[in-house]
Design an enzyme around this catalytic site. Structure first.
Site, PDB file in Angstrom:
ATOM      1  N   ARG A  83       2.013  -5.214   2.726  1.00  0.00           N
ATOM      2  CA  ARG A  83       2.443  -5.251   1.333  1.00  0.00           C
ATOM      3  C   ARG A  83       3.186  -6.553   1.077  1.00  0.00           C
ATOM      4  NH1 ARG A  83       5.245  -0.685   2.270  1.00  0.00           N
ATOM      5  NH2 ARG A  83       7.092  -1.763   1.584  1.00  0.00           N
ATOM      6  N   TYR A 222      -5.697  -6.086   1.239  1.00  0.00           N
ATOM      7  CA  TYR A 222      -5.069  -5.242   2.249  1.00  0.00           C
ATOM      8  C   TYR A 222      -4.241  -4.104   1.658  1.00  0.00           C
ATOM      9  CZ  TYR A 222      -3.109  -4.007   6.752  1.00  0.00           C
ATOM     10  OH  TYR A 222      -2.805  -3.328   7.893  1.00  0.00           O
ATOM     11  N   LYS A 231       0.521   3.102  -3.543  1.00  0.00           N
ATOM     12  CA  LYS A 231       1.880   2.800  -4.011  1.00  0.00           C
ATOM     13  C   LYS A 231       1.891   2.383  -5.482  1.00  0.00           C
ATOM     14  CE  LYS A 231       3.334   3.131   0.334  1.00  0.00           C
ATOM     15  NZ  LYS A 231       3.939   4.338   0.879  1.00  0.00           N
ATOM     16  N   HIS A 251       8.314   9.059  -2.850  1.00  0.00           N
ATOM     17  CA  HIS A 251       7.842   8.566  -1.559  1.00  0.00           C
ATOM     18  C   HIS A 251       8.270   9.571  -0.484  1.00  0.00           C
ATOM     19  CE1 HIS A 251       8.137   5.165   1.671  1.00  0.00           C
ATOM     20  NE2 HIS A 251       6.923   5.670   1.643  1.00  0.00           N
ATOM     21  N   SER A 273       9.185   3.348   5.164  1.00  0.00           N
ATOM     22  CA  SER A 273       7.993   3.194   5.995  1.00  0.00           C
ATOM     23  C   SER A 273       8.373   2.940   7.448  1.00  0.00           C
ATOM     24  CB  SER A 273       7.136   2.041   5.480  1.00  0.00           C
ATOM     25  OG  SER A 273       6.645   2.315   4.200  1.00  0.00           O
ATOM     26  N   CYS A 275       9.661   4.879   9.629  1.00  0.00           N
ATOM     27  CA  CYS A 275      10.909   5.519  10.081  1.00  0.00           C
ATOM     28  C   CYS A 275      10.684   6.979  10.453  1.00  0.00           C
ATOM     29  CB  CYS A 275      11.988   5.401   9.007  1.00  0.00           C
ATOM     30  SG  CYS A 275      12.741   3.768   8.911  1.00  0.00           S
ATOM     31  N   ASP A 298       3.037  11.167   2.832  1.00  0.00           N
ATOM     32  CA  ASP A 298       3.580   9.919   2.289  1.00  0.00           C
ATOM     33  C   ASP A 298       4.079  10.014   0.852  1.00  0.00           C
ATOM     34  OD1 ASP A 298       4.177   7.133   2.547  1.00  0.00           O
ATOM     35  OD2 ASP A 298       2.380   6.657   1.394  1.00  0.00           O
ATOM     36  N   ARG A 390      -3.294  -0.384  10.769  1.00  0.00           N
ATOM     37  CA  ARG A 390      -3.399   0.890  10.054  1.00  0.00           C
ATOM     38  C   ARG A 390      -4.632   1.692  10.445  1.00  0.00           C
ATOM     39  NH1 ARG A 390       0.860   2.300   6.305  1.00  0.00           N
ATOM     40  NH2 ARG A 390       2.187   0.436   6.290  1.00  0.00           N
TER      41      ARG A 390
END
Length: 617
Positions: A83, A222, A231, A251, A273, A275, A298, A390
């Site tokens: 991102r 990407y 997102k 989120h 993200s 975590c 997510d 990913r």
């Protein structure tokens, strides 16, 4: 010009009579000048045709069909791996509506920047029209969108990540609402020019227009920069829609927990993200009799039901997970999900045509091809997979997927968890005194940086509600929305709010809590709190478990470490409290007065507390 547009093959083969959609597709075709237009139907035949073409172009490579049937991997351009928060904009009419945590440019100015970039940007390419539903089609909590893209990689990824194709277009009808999302790689091809496996552009923009509910993305192929349902729509635009219509777009993962007595609770949890969010979403409890199932990993959309409770759906249809660190020991359910029909990006490849990344196995293979296409051995100086590599896989393949994961009515949420990576200060679990206090706790979540974003790895930054990169409007107003939603609800029917911290370290820098499946012990305590069966005691920062109320059976946890996990250091928390005003003041008048009152109450409780140093229950 219109005659030229009409000659574009496929443009007039639209399988819809939706006037606004048809006009918009024609406008984008006129602007970007693709060679052809393809209306995606989401079929297996289309998947096969697009993946075959991507293999021909070198964008995808087919994995060994005996090991990963119908699965592929891609290596992105090294300039296009994550991102791009610095190039992500919220273009509200007023800068104060975007707030201090978002990049802002006036809409008219941004359109003037983007128009010449998009002009002719799809020449030599196919323009894919991708209708999709965020959430189960027909759910009162779901919403529709259409992405236009010149990337077949994006089109196939949207098929995995959303309900994409004919069913979504049918749900749109002739006049239904949809969010228009335009994406281009920014890599037009001249006549006869050879393509590259991963086209992209050094110039990148990911742009959101909250008032008109539009998304425009340029230059990146990407992840969340290009899969605009994720997102961009499901959080940045949807958060504005949720504010305006009285719901939540968050989120968060959604987890179903079933106790040995067969009592069911659904928990939502927000973590930055990388975590541990996916690990918790696919939890394997280590305590006997408890069962955990996955609803979402997510993103969570929540609305109040007729009974006054909050009901949640997972608006996505797939998992877009960080591969490194995901392994049999850390998240077996994620690994078991990836047996087929998956797309891997920036992982390493084994000599027999399978995938590998750091953390997948204890020992790496003797030889790999790394994410940059180079020969790799365990002696190589760089990781084999990119840290933000990913996997993209249908959620339906997860062994722990809950039967209710596609229930159009959603699932009733009993508790909401927040947490980041904190080596110090923050206890294992803290229960908020009430909804407003819970909003206060969530507004001060801080976490170490991750490879999924541009901040420095290890750098501590505040990430309120784990929404800092994803809130589509002023976060001060976002806090106000959370407070207002609590005030309009029956307090007894609201979910309880908790903060958790799996990442506390001892003086030697070692993690104190085992984490992973043992996090079920904390969830058990939370469920027992909801049912009135577990004890807690008040501290200045919230309610903590009494030592005897946390199930530690079978754990080799010392008394000292338990004290560290379940205690509050008064002096440390006075310092923590002193740091809050600087974080709040940046929001100015947009910061709700109720949160300032909570801050003052925290200071008063710390001053009045009769303990020095550590105090536990």
């Amino acid at each position: 010009m219109d005659a030229v547009v009409t000659m574009i093959p496929g443009l007039d083969a639209a399988p819809t009579r939706h006037g606004r959609l048809l006009d918009w597709v024609r406008q984008i075709a006129e602007l970007t000048q693709p060679d052809r237009v393809h209306w995606c139907d989401g079929s297996d035949e289309e998947w096969t045709a697009l993946t075959d073409e991507l293999v021909r172009l070198g964008t995808l490579k087919r994995l060994n069909p005996e090991k990963r049937p119908n699965s592929f991997y891609a290596n992105s351009d090294p300039r296009d791996v994550a991102r791009v928060e610095s190039r992500t904009y919220i273009c509200s009419e007023r800068s104060e509506d975007a707030g201090p945590t978002n990049n802002w440019i006036a809409p008219a100015e941004m359109r003037a920047i983007l128009h010449p970039l998009f002009q002719g940007a799809m020449r030599g390419r196919t323009m894919y029209v991708v209708p999709f539903s965020m959430g189960p089609i027909g759910s009162p909590i779901s919403a529709l969108g259409v992405e236009i893209t010149d990337s077949a990689y994006v089109a196939i990824s949207m098929r995995v990540m959303t309900r994409m194709g004919k069913a979504a277009l049918d749900a749109l009808g002739d006049d239904g609402f949809f969010v228009p999302a335009v994406h281009t790689l920014g890599a037009p091809l001249a006549a006869g020019e050879a393509d590259v496996p991963w086209p992209c552009n050094d110039t990148k923009y990911i742009v959101h227009y909250p008032e008109t509910r539009e998304i425009w993305s340029y230059g990146s192929g990407y992840g969340g920069n290009a899969l605009l349902g994720k997102k961009c729509y499901a959080l940045r635009i949807a958060s504005v829609m949720a504010r305006d219509a009285g719901w939540f777009a968050e989120h968060m993962l959604i987890l179903k927990l079933t106790s040995p007595e067969n009592k069911v609770h659904y928990i939502a949890a927000g973590f930055p993200s990388a975590c541990g969010k996916t690990n918790l979403a696919m939890l394997q409890p280590t305590i006997p009799g408890w069962k955990a199932e996955t609803v979402g990993d997510d993103i969570c959309w929540m609305r109040f039901g007729q009974d006054g409770r909050l009901y949640a759906i997972n608006p996505e249809a797939g998992f877009f997970g960080v591969a490194p660190g995901t392994g049999i020991k850390t998240n077996k359910n994620a690994i078991d999900s990836l047996y087929a029909n998956s797309v891997f990006t920036n992982v390493a490849v084994t000599d027999d045509g399978d995938v590998w990344w750091e953390g997948l196995t204890d020992e790496p293979p003797a030889h790999l091809t790394d994410w940059k296409g180079r020969s790799w051995t365990p002696d190589s100086s760089e990781p084999a997979a990119h840290p933000n590599a990913r996997f993209t896989v249908p959620a339906s393949q997860c062994p722990t997927i809950a039967a209710e994961w596609e229930d159009p009515q959603g699932v009733p949420i009993s508790a909401i968890l927040f947490g980041g990576r904190r080596a110090t200060a923050v206890p294992l679990v803290t229960e908020a005194f009430d909804w407003r206090h819970g909003v206060f706790l969530a507004s001060n979540v801080a976490s170490e940086g991750t490879a999924a974003a541009e901040n420095k790895v290890g750098e501590l930054r505040r990430d309120p509600f784990a929404m800092l990169p994803f809130c589509g409007y002023n976060m001060g107003d976002y806090f106000g929305h959370w407070l207002a939603m609590g005030e309009r609800a029956d307090a007894d029917k609201l979910p309880r709010i908790y903060c958790v911290n799996w990442f506390r370290k001892d003086m030697h820098g070692k993690f104190v809590w085992p984490g992973y499946g043992d996090n079920s012990r904390v969830l058990k305590w939370i469920v027992e709190r909801l049912e009135g069966a577990a004890e807690a005691h008040d501290t200045p920062i919230g309610r903590l478990p009494n030592k005897g109320s946390l199930d530690l059976s079978g754990l080799n946890l010392s008394e000292h470490n338990l004290d560290l996990l379940l205690s509050v250091d008064r002096s440390v928390w006075k310092e923590e409290a002193s740091l809050i005003p600087a974080a709040y003041e940046r929001f100015g008048e947009h910061l709700p007065k109720g949160l300032w009152a909570e801050h003052e109450a925290l200071i008063e409780r710390l001053e009045a507390w009769g303990h020095d140093g550590y105090a536990g229950g």
